[in-house]
Enzyme design. Sequence first.
Site, PDB file in Angstrom:
ATOM      1  N   ASP A 172     -97.573  24.249  64.869  1.00  0.00           N
ATOM      2  CA  ASP A 172     -97.051  23.111  64.112  1.00  0.00           C
ATOM      3  C   ASP A 172     -95.599  22.904  64.530  1.00  0.00           C
ATOM      4  O   ASP A 172     -94.720  23.680  64.132  1.00  0.00           O
ATOM      5  CB  ASP A 172     -97.117  23.386  62.599  1.00  0.00           C
ATOM      6  CG  ASP A 172     -98.547  23.352  62.052  1.00  0.00           C
ATOM      7  OD1 ASP A 172     -99.468  23.679  62.825  1.00  0.00           O
ATOM      8  OD2 ASP A 172     -98.737  23.015  60.876  1.00  0.00           O
ATOM      9  N   LYS A 240     -98.892  15.398  61.642  1.00  0.00           N
ATOM     10  CA  LYS A 240     -98.728  16.027  60.331  1.00  0.00           C
ATOM     11  C   LYS A 240     -97.567  15.351  59.635  1.00  0.00           C
ATOM     12  O   LYS A 240     -96.560  15.033  60.259  1.00  0.00           O
ATOM     13  CB  LYS A 240     -98.479  17.520  60.548  1.00  0.00           C
ATOM     14  CG  LYS A 240     -98.126  18.321  59.320  1.00  0.00           C
ATOM     15  CD  LYS A 240     -98.027  19.818  59.670  1.00  0.00           C
ATOM     16  CE  LYS A 240     -97.375  20.604  58.546  1.00  0.00           C
ATOM     17  NZ  LYS A 240     -97.225  22.043  58.863  1.00  0.00           N
ATOM     18  N   LYS A 276    -102.800  15.747  59.262  1.00  0.00           N
ATOM     19  CA  LYS A 276    -102.563  16.806  58.277  1.00  0.00           C
ATOM     20  C   LYS A 276    -101.469  16.396  57.312  1.00  0.00           C
ATOM     21  O   LYS A 276    -100.299  16.427  57.656  1.00  0.00           O
ATOM     22  CB  LYS A 276    -102.175  18.103  58.998  1.00  0.00           C
ATOM     23  CG  LYS A 276    -101.814  19.250  58.048  1.00  0.00           C
ATOM     24  CD  LYS A 276    -101.482  20.534  58.784  1.00  0.00           C
ATOM     25  CE  LYS A 276    -100.930  21.591  57.834  1.00  0.00           C
ATOM     26  NZ  LYS A 276    -100.514  22.832  58.532  1.00  0.00           N
TER      27      LYS A 276
END
Lengths: 340, 286
Positions: A172, A240, A276
């Site tokens: 991430d 995300k 996400k």
Amino acid sequence: MPAPTSAGTSLVTARERALAVLGGEPDDATLRRYLHGIAGVDAVGLEQRAAGLATRSIKTSSKMWALDKIISLIDLTTLEGADTPGKVRSLVAKAVNPDPTDATVPRVAAVCVYGDLVPDAVDALGGAHGDPDDGLISVAAVATAFPSGRSSLDIKLADTADAVAAGADEIDMVIDRGAFLAGRYGLVFDQIAAVKEACRRPDGTSASLKVILETGELVTYDNVRRASWLSILAGGDFIKTSTGKVQPAATLPVTLLMLEVVRDWHLMTGHRIGVKPAGGIRASKDAIRYLVTVAETAGEQWLQPHLFRFGASSLLNDVLLQRQKMTTGHYSGADYVTID
Amino acid sequence: MSRLAVPKTYKLFINGAFPRSESGRTYEVMKADGGFLANVAKASRKDARDAIVAARGAVGGWGGATAYNRGQVLYRIAELLEGRRAQFVAAIEDAEGVSRAAASAQVDESIDRWVWYAGWTDKFAQVAGNANPVAGPYFNISVPEPTGVVAIIAPQDSSLVGIVSAMAPPLVAGNSVVVVASERYPLSAISLAEVLATSDVPKGVVNVLTGSPAEIAPWLASHSDVNAIDLVGAGDLDWIGLEIDAADTLKRVLRPESGADAAAPSLGRISAFTETKTVWHTKSLL
């Protein structure tokens, strides 16, 4: 471990595709022309659509299905300065067996930790480490000077490579919001592409790359849409919303907007990108609204761990409480789930 | 010239706010002579759930406040009740159809009981606690601590004195409460909630639901996040079934009472909602 489907695209084709879409090298000028050419977001319409999707009433067997689906899409997260190996072990124990009183509860998709704790997570998972499609649990690591992203590219790449070498299946990363807001799109593009390269393992497979836009710092919906396109063009496998360290974090309208980008990209290229939302999703009711939004926007095929995740920590307990209510017929309480 | 009547719709009291029932339901409350008195929210199981969540959130602050502070807050409520005396008397006359003297007597009794319980707040630990005898250089001390969230089915046959008698004692010990008011006489309970909302009681410490106890009580009795249930006003319900539900999560239970002495002031009503904590402590640093 098999490469996740969303990470299946090789770097070469990602770059070629970006060049074809952009019609030139991904420098500041070309990207600026492309990103600013995208139609602006109708903020009122977007929020109204999100509010409309949030009014669906999901009950009984559909709710039960939704609760289990939510659990199987959670990245169970701990991202505190005070994280210890013991904390990671207890997080992993919870990920493997969310409700010790009920063996029918599915496992979560992944655990998400800081890069230096990846070995502890891998160690604690043991045989349960693997692809969520096989009923196993992935390890996601935040990298690239999370959460601010304020460091040199070399350090970001070393951060990423370390986590991948330690066994992280997913990275991430945060984008450089400062560069993005200053209009240096080429720099942001190059950094994402370089981190994507650093996700590569010696055996040729690659860790899945989630690109954190930190929508709370991008201020406008237009910026969120541009950052989403930029991240996908540069080779991100997932986009995300947030780090969870900045307010506002994930909101339904922002997630809807990102899902629309993902849908459009799929229509344009046939390539599926994951989404996400992370941070601030604490209640099952909210999470169910996200499921509805995903199904209605990108499509039901997105409701699988390689295309949609919840970045959450306290959400899991609320889902377990709701699940206990549905299976036992009476309301449960915080004494019947773990203290995280 | 007569003025236009304003029919009111009263609401619930949850977490310091006055929401309508989540279900949108209301029911009509009648005067003793059969005339329309008011509309009142009819709480559902989800309102009860929300009230429990609010009560759970408030336990730490209220139970953790000093007994002296709690006593002052509770005493202040008695002062506020005294200030609203005329309103309560009129409401009780209307609802119960009793004489002004009887209504006044009920309000007086309610305020007196509240003062009595408020006085116990910083004293009952001295009575219920103990310094236990030990054979060693230690102190061994037992102290009463609040049990947590207490659900109460208020006495059904009175407007004010019943709910006051049931609500005050758990508050003395530092519990937070969810009270299901009298189904037939709910208006004074709501007025009491208005008093509490403008007092220093932190939000969520007291939550008042109006509606059908028969509908709500089973959800409270089986709720895992409720620590004790006072069935004082549940005599007409299947209270044995409720007691069995409560046993599943080892709740403390007080059984129904009826008659003039129901929920009479007693130390037992305070200590029923406490847990005894016993600690060892060295006598000196040797």
